[in-house]
Design an enzyme around this catalytic site. Structure first.
Site, PDB file in Angstrom:
ATOM      1  N   TYR A   1     -11.343  -1.302   1.529  1.00  6.27           N
ATOM      2  CA  TYR A   1     -10.835  -2.061   0.380  1.00  6.27           C
ATOM      3  C   TYR A   1     -10.842  -3.736   0.625  1.00  6.27           C
ATOM      4  CZ  TYR A   1      -8.847   2.049  -2.041  1.00  6.27           C
ATOM      5  OH  TYR A   1      -8.581   3.189  -2.478  1.00  6.27           O
TER       6      TYR A   1
ATOM      7  N   LEU B   1      -6.942   7.325  -1.399  1.00 10.29           N
ATOM      8  CA  LEU B   1      -6.916   5.856  -1.106  1.00 10.29           C
ATOM      9  C   LEU B   1      -8.063   5.720  -0.128  1.00 10.29           C
ATOM     10  CD1 LEU B   1      -3.248   5.186  -1.048  1.00 10.29           C
ATOM     11  CD2 LEU B   1      -4.919   3.748  -2.652  1.00 10.29           C
ATOM     12  N   SER B   2      -8.987   4.906  -0.222  1.00 10.54           N
ATOM     13  CA  SER B   2      -9.595   4.491   0.976  1.00 10.54           C
ATOM     14  C   SER B   2      -8.944   3.897   2.102  1.00 10.54           C
ATOM     15  CB  SER B   2     -10.869   3.742   0.412  1.00 10.54           C
ATOM     16  OG  SER B   2     -11.722   4.483  -0.342  1.00 10.54           O
ATOM     17  N   ALA B   3      -9.688   3.826   3.079  1.00  6.95           N
ATOM     18  CA  ALA B   3      -9.125   2.923   4.468  1.00  6.95           C
ATOM     19  C   ALA B   3      -8.920   1.784   3.958  1.00  6.95           C
ATOM     20  CB  ALA B   3      -9.943   3.192   5.507  1.00  6.95           C
TER      21      ALA B   3
ATOM     22  N   ARG C   1       0.881  -1.162   0.088  1.00  9.01           N
ATOM     23  CA  ARG C   1       0.087  -0.198   0.026  1.00  9.01           C
ATOM     24  C   ARG C   1       0.964   1.457   0.054  1.00  9.01           C
ATOM     25  NH1 ARG C   1      -5.205   1.921   1.586  1.00  9.01           N
ATOM     26  NH2 ARG C   1      -5.160   3.819   2.892  1.00  9.01           N
TER      27      ARG C   1
END
Length: 357
Positions: free
Chosen positions: A69, A63-65, A38
């Protein structure tokens, strides 16, 4: 959105935390998360935040947490050979993980509103293919990204087996999203602050299930052209691989299978990613004494606590000694096999995807 699990020290530590919290539940999803670091999708200077369970945004890059995801990957129920559409594909982090599961005969498309983010995603994809140690361990469905608003997709576009939308969908756009899905397919998207899994069970029948409470920015409404209508956006074509590409896939697959057979015959286990040893928490045994007319607990160390302390010290010593050992360079057995083939150097380079390591 996020903060559901403890921060990790690195990517493997983050994945351990997501598994422990039951966000990652299947081996296939775990392998994809471990293969893609990540932190590689963060800008320089922000990588320290990569392994926290938090969303990150810088300009148009978002970016989502990790917990989001994880739930998305599990809810999509991905299988090799399926077609996938990522609405709001962003940095390409999710699309790249999906590509590791779809394999070389899947379809992996993404549409992103911002052209600078599409360029960023292409750079990160190229870096993964050229530099990641994980690339040679998988058969990959390379994502293809286009610039555009996902609410302007051309009406004659093909349908997909799996779809994810990474922005909040209003109820009046729900049917628009559903039409993009094949019968038997799965659509995952946030609707009214709920991450929702929608399965298309028939031409006009659907099953929905709420997965997780979330907070997403809403989809950007399309702008209109001079005629008062929004321009339509074409998705990437569903191209068939040429014979040269197919030959590369099957040669690499044959060599990889040969390596696995060799290792099994020698009794060498496949190397699993290192797991961190967590310190065991010291627990107390309480005794109770009367003080006046009250029963007061008094902590008392148990023999088990003392043993835990000794074990933790031993583990710390062992970890320290391991850290002091010089690191062995990672061995890429697939590359070694390719380089030993009686082929021209140009063909060997093609078989390795022109990677330097």
């Amino acid at each position: 959105m996020g903060g559901a699990v403890s921060a990790g020290e690195d990517n493997d530590d983050l994945i351990d935390n997501l598994k422990e919290a039951q966000y990652i539940r299947t081996e296939r999803v775990e392998q994809a998360f471990r293969a893609i670091d990540r932190g590689d999708y963060y800008l320089e200077g922000y990588r320290d935040n990569a392994y926290k369970d938090l969303a990150w945004k810088h300009g148009n890059i978002h970016l989502s947490a990790p917990c989001i995801y994880s739930e998305v990957m599990e809810a999509l129920k991905l299988q090799p050979g399926l077609s996938f559409l990522n609405l709001g594909s962003g940095t390409g982090y999710l699309s790249t993980m999906v590509g590791l599961i779809l394999g070389p005969f899947g379809i992996n498309h993404g549409i992103e509103l911002h052209s600078d983010v599409v360029e960023y995603a292409k750079e990160k994809l190229e870096s993964f293919i050229k530099n990641s140690d994980s690339f040679d361990k998988f058969e990959f469905c390379e994502p293809a990204f286009v610039v555009g608003n996902c609410l302007q997709i051309a009406s004659d576009s093909h349908q997909y087996d799996r779809i994810y939308c990474g922005a909040g969908v209003q109820k009046d756009h729900e049917n628009y999203m559903k039409i993009l899905l094949k019968v038997g397919g799965i659509l995952v998207m946030p609707i009214e602050d709920q991450l929702t899994q929608i399965m298309r069970t028939g031409q006009n029948t659907w099953e929905s299930k709420n997965i997780l409470a979330v907070s997403f920015a809403p989809l950007v409404q399309p702008s209109k052209n001079d005629n008062g209508k929004p321009d339509s956006v074409g998705l990437p074509p569903c191209a068939v691989r040429n014979l040269q590409d197919l030959a590369r896939i099957y040669i690499r697959r044959t060599l990889r299978n040969f390596i696995n057979d060799e290792m099994q015959a020698k009794g060498i286990p496949q190397r699993a990613p290192p797991k961190r040893k967590r310190k065991r928490v010291k627990q107390r045994i309480n005794t109770y004494v009367f003080v006046g007319n009250q029963l007061i607990p008094q902590p008392l160390d148990s023999e088990e606590d003392e043993k835990m302390e000794e074990d933790n010290k031993e583990e710390e010593e062992k970890d320290h000694n391991e850290a002091m050992k010089p690191e062995e360079p990672p061995q890429n057995l697939l590359r070694e096999k390719i380089m030993k083939l009686p082929l021209p150097e140009s063909l060997k380079a093609y078989l390795t995807y022109f990677r330097d390591k």
